[in-house]
Design a protein around this motif. Structure first.
Motif, short mmCIF file in Angstrom:
data_model
loop_
_atom_site.label_atom_id
_atom_site.label_comp_id
_atom_site.label_asym_id
_atom_site.label_seq_id
_atom_site.Cartn_x
_atom_site.Cartn_y
_atom_site.Cartn_z
N GLU A 1 0.90 -1.05 -0.01
CA GLU A 1 -0.15 0.02 -0.06
C GLU A 1 0.67 1.25 -0.03
N LEU A 2 1.86 1.44 0.95
CA LEU A 2 2.56 2.17 1.02
C LEU A 2 3.40 2.65 -0.29
N PHE A 3 4.00 1.65 -0.78
CA PHE A 3 4.50 1.71 -2.09
C PHE A 3 3.81 2.21 -3.09
N LEU A 4 2.60 1.66 -3.44
CA LEU A 4 1.55 2.20 -4.08
C LEU A 4 1.23 3.71 -4.13
N ARG A 5 1.00 3.93 -2.78
CA ARG A 5 0.85 5.41 -2.35
C ARG A 5 1.76 6.21 -2.88
N SER A 6 3.09 5.83 -2.78
CA SER A 6 4.17 6.78 -3.06
C SER A 6 4.28 7.08 -4.64
#
Ligand SMILES: Cc1cc2nc3c(=O)[nH]c(=O)nc-3n(C[C@H](O)[C@H](O)[C@H](O)COP(=O)(O)OP(=O)(O)OC[C@H]3O[C@@H](n4cnc5c(N)ncnc54)[C@H](O)[C@@H]3O)c2cc1C
Length: 422
Positions: free
Chosen positions: A366-371
């Motif tokens: 999730e954090l990767f895709l958000r970034s």
């Protein structure tokens, strides 16, 4: 214009009536004084409540309701029920539904998270008794990550999970809550002892398999149509300490599904030798893969394998352990896997992680895709149960002929078997 949908007689709530108030009606919401200040309709609030994680459906509500208490929700629903024109009400947990389920066109969206930490200051109370053993009383608005963090403080954990923990308890219990533990424990809805529900008439009802059972079975998996869950009593068991986490690659789909099915055939709750988790996923030759699970030294040969076959089936399994005896779990795992598993011999990858790291595994994606700005994008997701007798046809017809041959970008594809009796 009002559209009526026929309601089966045994269903007792008005939530299942889908209706559309005209905008003129929306403007005439006249809530009782005691809850009037809980309604918000500023443009930012309305915008947020008009869409969900799917970003496909948009429904504009007349107002968003921020309850301070369960009584506030009961007053709202009573008001909606008794109003001369019915008012559409939808509970909103994290709005991670994908087809507008948590929206309410011209109606009222209930922002469940505004209930805050009302149970014992934390929203989650861990207890035990002689008949149920250990359990947690959890507000419907609570996130599963918070349930896990709290119960771990007592050395306990729920047994059945979802892959992603930033979802609310009320939201997943309104669906099913399925993950790699469901083959043993059933989905999350099979691990709930009791619920508090605000029914479609605004009544507060406690229900369980023995008490008000019709409501209990309707609300669990009821898609939010039979009432609003304000508390769930969730079964707990001793929490594992660590997890052996495996991924095995297959180029042959029938070997992959046969091995998955064999591995979940040992599925008794108390069988210490069985796997604790089993899922599966596709690696597709559609651009860069998320390879963070694997050692960097394996990236090149994984990429060339995926390029060679176009599609690789990855069996994902986990075995929990409760003490520090890693060697014993290693042996149990090898015992389970030895024999005729048909994975590609050089493509077995293993990790040893904490229980929290394992359950919270989707957070890093999730954090990767958000970034990368790829989280708040349309998600035309589809979940299907396919009968075992047609799963090979599904592979050739859909995975190979549509996704692979026609180069349809597929996003993430999870594929794993379930025992029907769970
Ligand atoms: C990244 C991601 C991963 C996911 N992984 C899984 C998975 O592994 N397994 C799985 O089963 N699902 C999974 N889901 C789907 C998820 O379980 C559902 O979308 C669930 O509804 C999300 O919970 P929510 O709190 O966002 O609910 P919302 O989207 O807010 O609500 C969903 C439905 O439940 C109703 N509702 C919400 N709260 C309550 C309540 N307290 N009482 C009654 N009704 C209520 C709403 O009105 C609506 O109809 C995933 C979703 C995402 C976005």
């Amino acid at each position: 214009m009002t559209k009526h949908i026929t309601i089966p007689k045994n269903f007792m709530t008005i939530f299942i009536v889908t209706f559309f108030m005209s905008n003129a009606l929306a403007k005439t919401l006249l809530p009782p004084n005691d809850i009037a200040d809980r309604f918000h309709n500023d443009s930012e609030t309305i915008k947020i409540a008009s869409s969900d994680f799917g970003h496909i459906v948009q429904e504009i509500p007349a107002a968003v309701f921020y309850p301070n208490s369960v009584d506030d929700i009961a007053s709202l629903v009573k008001y909606a029920y008794n109003n001369s024109v019915p008012i559409n009400v939808a509970a909103r947990g994290q709005a991670h539904s994908t087809w507008g389920q948590s929206l309410a066109r011209d109606g009222v969206v209930v922002n469940m998270t505004s209930l805050g930490n009302r149970l014992n200051g934390s929203g989650i109370i861990v207890s035990s008794d002689s008949s149920l053993g250990s359990y947690a009383d959890v507000g419907g608005e609570q996130l599963w990550i918070d349930v896990l963090n709290t119960t771990l403080q007592y050395g306990l954990s729920p047994v059945s999970w979802v892959d992603y923990l930033y979802l609310t308890v009320g939201g997943t219990l309104s669906n099913a809550g399925i993950s790699g533990q469901s083959f043993r424990f059933g989905p999350q809805i099979s691990n709930v002892y009791e619920l508090d529900v605000i029914t479609g008439k605004g009544e507060f009802v406690t229900c369980s398999p023995k008490e008000n059972s019709e409501l209990y079975y309707a609300v669990l998996g009821g898609l939010g149509q039979f009432g609003i869950i304000t508390r769930a009593r969730i079964a707990l068991e001793p929490a594992p300490k660590r997890v052996k986490w495996l991924r095995l690659f297959y180029s042959d789909f029938s070997a992959f599904t046969k091995d998955q099915e064999n591995l979940i055939s040992k599925n008794e709750r108390r069988d210490n030798k069985a796997l604790n988790y089993l899922e599966g996923m596709l690696l597709l030759n559609q651009g860069p893969q998320d390879l963070s699970f694997y050692p960097v030294s394996a990236y090149a040969r994984i990429n060339s394998l995926v390029t060679q076959y176009g599609i690789i089936y990855c069996l994902e399994a986990a075995k929990y352990y409760y003490d520090d005896r890693e060697s014993r779990v290693e042996k149990e795992l090898l015992d389970l896997l030895k024999g005729n598993l048909g994975f590609l011999p050089d493509f077995m990858f293993e990790k040893d992680v904490t229980y929290m790291e394992f359950l919270n595994r989707v957070r890093s994606s999730e954090l990767f895709l958000r970034s990368k700005g790829q989280w708040e994008v349309p998600h035309p997701w589809l979940n299907l149960f396919v009968p075992e007798s047609r799963i090979l046809d599904f592979n050739s017809g859909v995975l190979k002929n549509i996704i692979l041959k026609q180069k349809i970008p597929a996003g993430i594809v999870l594929i794993y078997p379930m025992n029907r009796n769970k």
